[in-house]
Design a protein around this motif. Sequence first.
Motif, PDB file in Angstrom:
ATOM      1  N   CYS A   9      12.040   1.173   7.824  1.00  0.00           N
ATOM      2  CA  CYS A   9      12.530   2.496   7.482  1.00  0.00           C
ATOM      3  C   CYS A   9      12.120   2.815   6.051  1.00  0.00           C
ATOM      4  CB  CYS A   9      14.033   2.608   7.654  1.00  0.00           C
ATOM      5  SG  CYS A   9      14.974   1.552   6.558  1.00  0.00           S
ATOM      6  N   GLN A  10      12.129   4.076   5.734  1.00  0.00           N
ATOM      7  CA  GLN A  10      11.853   4.513   4.375  1.00  0.00           C
ATOM      8  C   GLN A  10      13.154   5.025   3.784  1.00  0.00           C
ATOM      9  OE1 GLN A  10       8.702   7.362   4.224  1.00  0.00           O
ATOM     10  NE2 GLN A  10       7.212   5.970   5.111  1.00  0.00           N
ATOM     11  N   VAL A  11      13.544   4.450   2.660  1.00  0.00           N
ATOM     12  CA  VAL A  11      14.753   4.876   1.971  1.00  0.00           C
ATOM     13  C   VAL A  11      14.468   5.027   0.484  1.00  0.00           C
ATOM     14  CG1 VAL A  11      16.417   3.852   3.581  1.00  0.00           C
ATOM     15  CG2 VAL A  11      15.544   2.503   1.692  1.00  0.00           C
ATOM     16  N   GLN A  12      15.204   5.903  -0.135  1.00  0.00           N
ATOM     17  CA  GLN A  12      15.096   6.060  -1.574  1.00  0.00           C
ATOM     18  C   GLN A  12      15.972   5.002  -2.225  1.00  0.00           C
ATOM     19  OE1 GLN A  12      16.288   9.885  -3.007  1.00  0.00           O
ATOM     20  NE2 GLN A  12      15.906   9.363  -5.115  1.00  0.00           N
ATOM     21  N   ILE A  13      15.380   4.190  -3.078  1.00  0.00           N
ATOM     22  CA  ILE A  13      16.097   3.111  -3.747  1.00  0.00           C
ATOM     23  C   ILE A  13      16.500   3.563  -5.143  1.00  0.00           C
ATOM     24  CG2 ILE A  13      15.947   0.715  -4.557  1.00  0.00           C
ATOM     25  CD1 ILE A  13      15.857   1.034  -1.507  1.00  0.00           C
ATOM     26  N   LYS A  14      17.752   3.316  -5.483  1.00  0.00           N
ATOM     27  CA  LYS A  14      18.291   3.759  -6.769  1.00  0.00           C
ATOM     28  C   LYS A  14      18.202   2.648  -7.816  1.00  0.00           C
ATOM     29  CE  LYS A  14      21.559   6.532  -4.193  1.00  0.00           C
ATOM     30  NZ  LYS A  14      22.956   6.679  -3.818  1.00  0.00           N
ATOM     31  N   SER A  15      17.022   2.034  -7.944  1.00  0.00           N
ATOM     32  CA  SER A  15      16.824   0.979  -8.932  1.00  0.00           C
ATOM     33  C   SER A  15      15.331   0.741  -9.110  1.00  0.00           C
ATOM     34  CB  SER A  15      17.500  -0.317  -8.481  1.00  0.00           C
ATOM     35  OG  SER A  15      16.772  -0.900  -7.432  1.00  0.00           O
ATOM     36  N   SER A  16      15.009  -0.102 -10.076  1.00  0.00           N
ATOM     37  CA  SER A  16      13.617  -0.500 -10.253  1.00  0.00           C
ATOM     38  C   SER A  16      13.241  -1.507  -9.162  1.00  0.00           C
ATOM     39  CB  SER A  16      13.422  -1.135 -11.626  1.00  0.00           C
ATOM     40  OG  SER A  16      14.101  -2.376 -11.688  1.00  0.00           O
ATOM     41  N   ALA A  17      11.956  -1.713  -8.985  1.00  0.00           N
ATOM     42  CA  ALA A  17      11.487  -2.664  -7.966  1.00  0.00           C
ATOM     43  C   ALA A  17      11.979  -4.076  -8.261  1.00  0.00           C
ATOM     44  CB  ALA A  17       9.963  -2.630  -7.883  1.00  0.00           C
ATOM     45  N   ASP A  18      11.989  -4.475  -9.534  1.00  0.00           N
ATOM     46  CA  ASP A  18      12.451  -5.817  -9.900  1.00  0.00           C
ATOM     47  C   ASP A  18      13.924  -6.021  -9.554  1.00  0.00           C
ATOM     48  OD1 ASP A  18       9.962  -6.519 -10.882  1.00  0.00           O
ATOM     49  OD2 ASP A  18      10.466  -5.989 -12.952  1.00  0.00           O
ATOM     50  N   LYS A  19      14.755  -5.042  -9.862  1.00  0.00           N
ATOM     51  CA  LYS A  19      16.186  -5.150  -9.545  1.00  0.00           C
ATOM     52  C   LYS A  19      16.413  -5.166  -8.037  1.00  0.00           C
ATOM     53  CE  LYS A  19      18.275  -3.155 -13.642  1.00  0.00           C
ATOM     54  NZ  LYS A  19      19.108  -2.069 -14.154  1.00  0.00           N
ATOM     55  N   PHE A  20      15.651  -4.357  -7.312  1.00  0.00           N
ATOM     56  CA  PHE A  20      15.797  -4.327  -5.859  1.00  0.00           C
ATOM     57  C   PHE A  20      15.447  -5.682  -5.255  1.00  0.00           C
ATOM     58  CE2 PHE A  20      13.924  -3.855  -1.648  1.00  0.00           C
ATOM     59  CZ  PHE A  20      14.987  -3.288  -0.984  1.00  0.00           C
ATOM     60  N   MET A  31      23.279  -4.328  -2.051  1.00  0.00           N
ATOM     61  CA  MET A  31      22.356  -3.486  -1.290  1.00  0.00           C
ATOM     62  C   MET A  31      22.965  -2.162  -0.814  1.00  0.00           C
ATOM     63  SD  MET A  31      19.469  -4.844  -1.538  1.00  0.00           S
ATOM     64  CE  MET A  31      18.597  -3.834  -0.395  1.00  0.00           C
ATOM     65  N   PRO A  32      24.225  -2.099  -0.400  1.00  0.00           N
ATOM     66  CA  PRO A  32      24.772  -0.798   0.006  1.00  0.00           C
ATOM     67  C   PRO A  32      24.756   0.246  -1.116  1.00  0.00           C
ATOM     68  CG  PRO A  32      26.148  -2.539   0.852  1.00  0.00           C
ATOM     69  CD  PRO A  32      25.157  -3.182  -0.082  1.00  0.00           C
ATOM     70  N   LYS A  33      24.862  -0.192  -2.366  1.00  0.00           N
ATOM     71  CA  LYS A  33      24.801   0.740  -3.486  1.00  0.00           C
ATOM     72  C   LYS A  33      23.369   1.197  -3.751  1.00  0.00           C
ATOM     73  CE  LYS A  33      28.820  -1.041  -5.891  1.00  0.00           C
ATOM     74  NZ  LYS A  33      29.322  -1.659  -7.094  1.00  0.00           N
ATOM     75  N   MET A  34      22.398   0.333  -3.469  1.00  0.00           N
ATOM     76  CA  MET A  34      21.000   0.631  -3.779  1.00  0.00           C
ATOM     77  C   MET A  34      20.306   1.399  -2.656  1.00  0.00           C
ATOM     78  SD  MET A  34      20.099  -3.015  -5.481  1.00  0.00           S
ATOM     79  CE  MET A  34      18.624  -2.600  -6.369  1.00  0.00           C
ATOM     80  N   ALA A  35      20.702   1.168  -1.424  1.00  0.00           N
ATOM     81  CA  ALA A  35      20.048   1.811  -0.277  1.00  0.00           C
ATOM     82  C   ALA A  35      21.112   2.313   0.692  1.00  0.00           C
ATOM     83  CB  ALA A  35      19.114   0.825   0.411  1.00  0.00           C
TER      84      ALA A  35
END
Length: 72
Positions: A9-20, A31-35
Amino acid sequence: MDQIKRMECQVQIKSSADKFFDAYKTKAQLMPKMADQAVRDVKLLKGSDWNSEGSVRKWYMIAGGKLINTNM
């Protein structure tokens, strides 16, 4: 019961790639907060902590408008 072998799936992530990546590997409870469009909850079923070898996590995700869960 249907088994999910692969889900994309494609989701908007509310963090940098490193944090994700760090959260996905070691802090899955974040993860529920980020995606939040796809992940509703993550629970630790087995293991001493989120990063321990052999730990089992249950992921609650939204797919096609339905709540599904899977163990990883």
